[in-house]
Scaffold this motif. Structure first.
Motif, PDB file in Angstrom:
ATOM      1  N   ILE A   1       2.018   4.555  -6.028  1.00  0.00           N
ATOM      2  CA  ILE A   1       0.554   4.456  -5.906  1.00  0.00           C
ATOM      3  C   ILE A   1      -0.050   3.876  -7.184  1.00  0.00           C
ATOM      4  N   ASP A   2       0.430   4.332  -8.330  1.00  0.00           N
ATOM      5  CA  ASP A   2      -0.106   3.872  -9.614  1.00  0.00           C
ATOM      6  C   ASP A   2       0.212   2.408  -9.891  1.00  0.00           C
ATOM      7  N   MET A   3       1.316   1.899  -9.367  1.00  0.00           N
ATOM      8  CA  MET A   3       1.740   0.521  -9.640  1.00  0.00           C
ATOM      9  C   MET A   3       1.042  -0.529  -8.787  1.00  0.00           C
TER      10      MET A   3
ATOM     11  N   ARG B   1      -5.266  -3.269  -6.737  1.00  0.00           N
ATOM     12  CA  ARG B   1      -6.421  -2.947  -5.882  1.00  0.00           C
ATOM     13  C   ARG B   1      -7.016  -4.239  -5.379  1.00  0.00           C
TER      14      ARG B   1
ATOM     15  N   GLU C   1       0.861  -1.182   0.000  1.00  0.00           N
ATOM     16  CA  GLU C   1       0.000   0.000   0.000  1.00  0.00           C
ATOM     17  C   GLU C   1       0.894   1.228   0.000  1.00  0.00           C
TER      18      GLU C   1
ATOM     19  N   SER D   1       0.828   5.818  -0.148  1.00  0.00           N
ATOM     20  CA  SER D   1       0.114   7.095  -0.149  1.00  0.00           C
ATOM     21  C   SER D   1       1.142   8.183  -0.458  1.00  0.00           C
ATOM     22  N   SER D   2       0.725   9.415  -0.418  1.00  0.00           N
ATOM     23  CA  SER D   2       1.645  10.517  -0.709  1.00  0.00           C
ATOM     24  C   SER D   2       2.660  10.728   0.416  1.00  0.00           C
TER      25      SER D   2
ATOM     26  N   TYR E   1       7.006  12.539  -7.847  1.00  0.00           N
ATOM     27  CA  TYR E   1       6.707  11.596  -8.929  1.00  0.00           C
ATOM     28  C   TYR E   1       7.022  10.159  -8.523  1.00  0.00           C
ATOM     29  N   TRP E   2       7.984   9.933  -7.615  1.00  0.00           N
ATOM     30  CA  TRP E   2       8.244   8.584  -7.102  1.00  0.00           C
ATOM     31  C   TRP E   2       7.045   8.109  -6.299  1.00  0.00           C
ATOM     32  N   ARG E   3       6.549   8.991  -5.483  1.00  0.00           N
ATOM     33  CA  ARG E   3       5.390   8.652  -4.642  1.00  0.00           C
ATOM     34  C   ARG E   3       4.187   8.286  -5.515  1.00  0.00           C
ATOM     35  N   GLU E   4       3.953   9.095  -6.535  1.00  0.00           N
ATOM     36  CA  GLU E   4       2.826   8.841  -7.440  1.00  0.00           C
ATOM     37  C   GLU E   4       3.016   7.541  -8.222  1.00  0.00           C
ATOM     38  N   ALA E   5       4.252   7.249  -8.616  1.00  0.00           N
ATOM     39  CA  ALA E   5       4.528   6.021  -9.359  1.00  0.00           C
ATOM     40  C   ALA E   5       4.209   4.797  -8.508  1.00  0.00           C
TER      41      ALA E   5
END
Length: 115
Positions: free
Chosen positions: A105-107, A110, A26, A28-29, A99-103
């Motif tokens: 989350i996107d990977m 669910r 899991e 998050s930001s 952008y690391w944080r967002e990557a």
């Protein structure tokens, strides 16, 4: 999809390799949750105990292979989920790019099971 595999989970405070592998389950930001299996924990003192709470507050580094990225943070808390599984909450270091944080989350999947 599976959780994100990591390797070389290292405590900078103790200059010790904590685990050769684990999984980010899991994100998050502000941080992420890492699952470690007892058998993958390197230091004998942690592999043979029921608690790894002693690691709380340690600065860490780990390698995220799918992103070819080494990332740092701080262990915020630890929790034993079962006889052989630990959960570690890690707060990103202040210099971790957004952008690391967002990557991360996107990977992440669910609701998938990583075992």
């Amino acid at each position: 999809m599976e959780p994100i595999a990591i390797r070389a989970f290292t405590s900078l405070d103790h200059m010790t390799l904590l685990s050769r592998r684990g999984f980010i389950v899991e994100a998050s930001s502000t941080g992420f949750l890492l699952h470690l299996e007892r058998k993958d924990i390197v230091p004998k003192q942690f592999r043979e105990t029921l608690s790894i709470d002693e690691l709380q507050g340690d600065q860490i580094m780990l390698m995220i292979d799918p992103l070819n990225l080494e990332i740092g943070g701080k262990i915020a808390r630890t929790k034993r989920l079962s006889k052989d599984l630990y959960e570690i909450a890690i707060d990103f270091s202040d210099d971790a790019p957004e952008y690391w944080r967002e990557a991360l989350i996107d990977m992440l999947p669910r609701g998938a099971d990583y075992k």
